[in-house]
Design a protein around this motif. Structure first.
Motif, mmCIF file in Angstrom:
data_model
loop_
_atom_site.group_PDB
_atom_site.id
_atom_site.type_symbol
_atom_site.label_atom_id
_atom_site.label_comp_id
_atom_site.label_asym_id
_atom_site.label_seq_id
_atom_site.Cartn_x
_atom_site.Cartn_y
_atom_site.Cartn_z
ATOM 1 N N UNK A 185 -40.571 -40.214 4.088
ATOM 2 C CA UNK A 185 -39.549 -40.108 5.133
ATOM 3 C C UNK A 185 -38.199 -40.568 4.582
ATOM 4 N N UNK A 186 -38.215 -41.724 3.910
ATOM 5 C CA UNK A 186 -36.944 -42.307 3.468
ATOM 6 C C UNK A 186 -36.305 -41.496 2.348
ATOM 7 N N UNK A 187 -37.101 -40.977 1.424
ATOM 8 C CA UNK A 187 -36.520 -40.144 0.361
ATOM 9 C C UNK A 187 -36.004 -38.833 0.936
ATOM 10 N N UNK A 188 -36.735 -38.298 1.895
ATOM 11 C CA UNK A 188 -36.292 -37.045 2.526
ATOM 12 C C UNK A 188 -34.948 -37.256 3.225
ATOM 13 N N UNK A 189 -34.841 -38.367 3.952
ATOM 14 C CA UNK A 189 -33.587 -38.643 4.665
ATOM 15 C C UNK A 189 -32.436 -38.848 3.675
ATOM 16 N N UNK A 190 -32.719 -39.569 2.591
ATOM 17 C CA UNK A 190 -31.661 -39.817 1.597
ATOM 18 C C UNK A 190 -31.226 -38.503 0.951
ATOM 19 N N UNK A 191 -32.208 -37.661 0.663
ATOM 20 C CA UNK A 191 -31.921 -36.354 0.058
ATOM 21 C C UNK A 191 -31.015 -35.534 0.984
ATOM 22 N N UNK A 192 -31.364 -35.524 2.266
ATOM 23 C CA UNK A 192 -30.545 -34.788 3.238
ATOM 24 C C UNK A 192 -29.138 -35.356 3.343
ATOM 25 N N UNK B 111 -27.160 -37.351 11.859
ATOM 26 C CA UNK B 111 -27.422 -35.915 11.921
ATOM 27 C C UNK B 111 -27.649 -35.356 10.525
ATOM 28 N N UNK B 112 -26.888 -35.862 9.557
ATOM 29 C CA UNK B 112 -27.059 -35.415 8.182
ATOM 30 C C UNK B 112 -28.408 -35.825 7.620
ATOM 31 N N UNK B 113 -28.793 -37.081 7.872
ATOM 32 C CA UNK B 113 -30.046 -37.592 7.323
ATOM 33 C C UNK B 113 -31.231 -36.796 7.862
ATOM 34 N N UNK B 114 -31.142 -36.398 9.137
ATOM 35 C CA UNK B 114 -32.249 -35.655 9.747
ATOM 36 C C UNK B 114 -32.079 -34.149 9.569
ATOM 37 N N UNK B 116 -30.195 -31.869 11.074
ATOM 38 C CA UNK B 116 -30.338 -31.132 12.331
ATOM 39 C C UNK B 116 -29.757 -29.730 12.159
ATOM 40 N N UNK B 117 -30.100 -28.864 13.094
ATOM 41 C CA UNK B 117 -29.700 -27.454 12.979
ATOM 42 C C UNK B 117 -28.187 -27.314 12.849
ATOM 43 N N UNK B 118 -27.447 -28.103 13.620
ATOM 44 C CA UNK B 118 -25.991 -28.030 13.578
ATOM 45 C C UNK B 118 -25.439 -28.327 12.191
ATOM 46 N N UNK B 119 -26.091 -29.274 11.505
ATOM 47 C CA UNK B 119 -25.638 -29.665 10.177
ATOM 48 C C UNK B 119 -25.769 -28.503 9.200
ATOM 49 N N UNK B 120 -26.890 -27.810 9.295
ATOM 50 C CA UNK B 120 -27.142 -26.699 8.378
ATOM 51 C C UNK B 120 -26.065 -25.622 8.559
ATOM 52 N N UNK B 121 -25.757 -25.314 9.823
ATOM 53 C CA UNK B 121 -24.746 -24.291 10.104
ATOM 54 C C UNK B 121 -23.377 -24.745 9.607
ATOM 55 N N UNK B 122 -23.060 -26.004 9.900
ATOM 56 C CA UNK B 122 -21.761 -26.539 9.495
ATOM 57 C C UNK B 122 -21.609 -26.507 7.974
#
Lengths: 363, 252
Positions: A185-192, B111-114, B116-122
């Motif tokens: 979870x934490x690596x995925x969030x950091x990656x995002x 929103x970035x960490x998760x 979210x759909x809006x982030x991808x579009x943005x």
């Protein structure tokens, strides 16, 4: 200069290597059932520790590698996470898993608040300020006024959780999975985070704070939030450490721990996500290996005295930094680049005439 | 569009700018010239809120610039480049230009960490716009290169593309021709015009390269020792005795 162009912005998925790695980790504990062995639970425990360190190093990497703020005191946030989890479990009877969100909030808050004075301090001064954190926290934990909560010098002993739903696996196998889940979870969030708007802003601040400001980035806010997120990661690592070791004591969170995170960061690779995993594994392995290497050396050369394992650790570190100055992750990337002939391509692109793209419009 | 009124900056006892006033109108290319140390960059740094003037007011579209915090300057529509090029060296060219989109996008950390759909579009939008600008500046070959290793003229173009990504209404260029050779300056001149004509921006540039300033500018403001000494069309300024004196010195 960097030979391979790695762009966070255009990364779509996690990539085959990462996928293969996480699947391997998922399958790993099942090997124990296939090849039952006495020491398997110990290997599982080593795996848990590696993931705990990897998460802690990731926290430090977000701050140092991606935002350019240095910390020599992340052991303090690790301790805060560990004690928060331990106290919630002992004094409030919370289940181990429920402590994680609270630890996340507490450590984010602590990091965020520490981020404010950090704004005034540049590089060496910030290093020194965080250094004091690493020195002060173990002393504070021993203080009489809170010894009722923290257990003072002797610390707190916890119970290792049993696998839920009567799963037919050992507690260590189960905890391995629990750590793995948190790590994923934490690596995925950091990656995002890193491939998104926030991560770009973090890295822009690292590379040129003033220019980042003129691009509309609120540099103070971003730096304090990054400090908070960094503390959150390292704090959760601390909580996982408390849960898996089933014991917290002030002296295990002293200065060497903070330094160990920094070593893991540099060895793995500053500004690299796989580097955090490598750094975490390195920290655990080097502790084990330098001891056994010390024994081997003593036997082979029939020495009178023990070779101190810390000396071996030091020599190993020195060699590694000499061979791979950008950490193991950086070294692997460079090697891959060299093999793929990328280094040659750099030269050809550079030597192309560079001006005059819009020459046509001029005439 | 931009109105500088009586701006004064003091560093200790030194008066870097002494009650400088001028206006820039929409769609203009305005040149700010003056000998070294005249206070040109100081004025730029006031405009992007890196320095706080001790007196005076700066209005941008009727809004007080000095009452706007530094990180809001980009979103009210003032973009800039730096004299010695301030890129994010470890980011690629594309990422540099995408950072320029920061003030035009709004997704949060969470929103970035998760993702979210809006982030991808943005993100897709930001990337598309950045690619357009990279093409506009002729930087396609370098899209995925870390900007730190690129040659100086290329870096200057990346910086311009990044500034444009923020969709500025007023673009401040601090010595865009510095360090460029003769041919490159010609390319730059065309680029500045093209930027003004197609990107809908007003340009204020500080420059030492006289022939560039005189050919590209609609109006030229001259400062010397922190004071404005001339303000008019390139023709007028060229003939102004004060300007000639500032550049050639006075007869003893």
């Amino acid at each position: 200069m960097a030979a391979s162009a790695t762009s966070w912005a255009t990364r779509r998925g996690i990539g085959w290597w990462a996928l293969a790695f996480w699947i391997f980790m998922l399958v790993l504990p099942l090997m124990g059932s296939a090849f039952p062995s006495e020491s398997f639970d110990y290997y599982m425990f080593m795996g848990q520790s590696m993931m705990v360190y990897a998460i802690a190093v990731l926290g430090l990497n977000l701050l140092t590698g991606f935002n350019g703020q240095i910390s020599l005191g992340h052991g303090a946030f690790f301790a805060l996470g560990a004690y928060t989890a331990a106290i919630l479990m002992i004094d409030f009877g919370w289940p181990y898993w429920a402590t994680i969100p609270v630890v996340a909030i507490v450590c984010f808050g602590a990091g965020f608040l520490f981020g404010f004075p950090a704004l005034k301090l540049e590089s060496h001064y910030l290093a020194l300020a965080t250094f004091t954190l690493a020195i002060a926290v173990p002393q504070l934990l021993k203080h009489k006024s809170i010894a009722g909560w923290t257990g003072g010098v002797s610390g707190l002993v916890l119970e290792k959780p049993d696998p839920p739903f009567g799963l037919p696996i050992s507690p260590d196998q189960f905890l391995f999975y629990f750590c793995l889940l948190m790590a994923m979870i934490l690596f995925w969030a950091a990656f995002n985070l890193l491939r998104g708007r926030s991560g770009r802003a973090m890295m822009a601040i690292r590379d040129h704070g003033m220019a980042a400001g003129t691009m509309g980035i609120d540099t103070s806010l971003y730096k304090t939030i990054t400090f908070g997120i960094s503390a959150l990661y390292t704090g959760i690592a601390g909580a996982l450490s408390a849960i898996t070791v089933a014991y917290v004591a002030p002296d295990s969170f002293a200065l060497p721990l903070s330094i160990a995170f920094l070593v893991g960061l540099v060895v793995g690779g500053i500004g690299s996500l796989p580097g955090c995993l490598i750094g975490g594994a390195f920290l655990v392995l080097v502790q084990n290996w330098s001891q056994s290497l010390s024994d081997v050396l003593k036997e082979t050369f029939s020495l009178q005295y023990d070779v101190p394992s810390w000396a071996i650790y030091g020599v190993l570190l020195l060699l590694l930094m000499y061979v791979m100055p950008t950490g193991i992750a950086g070294g692997v990337l460079r090697l891959r680049g060299a093999i793929a002939g990328r280094l040659r391509r750099v030269e050809t692109v550079r030597s192309k005439p560079l001006v005059l793209q819009s020459e046509g419009e001029k005439h | 569009m931009l109105s500088v009124r009586g701006v004064t900056v003091r560093f200790g006892g030194v008066v870097a700018l002494d009650a400088v006033s001028f206006d820039v109108f929409p769609g203009q290319i305005a040149g700010l010239i003056g000998p070294n140390g005249a206070g040109k960059t100081t004025l730029f740094n006031c405009l992007s809120r890196l320095y706080q003037p001790s007196a005076g007011e700066i209005l941008f579209q009727g809004q007080s610039v000095l009452a706007t915090p530094r990180h809001r300057i980009a979103s009210i529509g003032i973009g800039r480049t730096f004299q010695n090029v301030a890129l994010f060296d470890r980011l690629t060219v594309l990422e540099n230009v995408m950072v320029g989109r920061h003030c035009q996008t709004h997704s949060s950390f969470a929103a970035n960490a998760l993702r979210l759909a809006g982030v991808v579009a943005e993100q897709a939008g930001a990337q598309a716009r950045a690619m357009e600008l990279i093409e506009f500046m002729g930087l396609e070959d370098f899209t995925h290169w870390p900007s730190g290793g690129l040659p100086f003229p290329i870096r200057k173009r990346v910086e311009l593309a990044r500034a444009l990504a923020a969709k500025p209404k007023l673009l401040l260029l601090d010595e865009p021709a510095a360090g460029l050779n003769h041919d490159e300056v010609h390319v730059l001149e065309a680029q500045i015009r093209r930027v003004r004509d197609t990107q809908d921006v007003t340009v204020l540039l500080v420059e030492h390269h006289m022939s560039l300033v005189m050919s590209v500018s609609d109006k030229v403001i001259t400062v010397n020792f922190g004071r404005k000494i001339a303000d008019g069309t390139p023709e007028e300024v060229r003939r102004d005795p004060e300007v000639i004196r500032a550049y050639l010195g006075t007869a003893a």
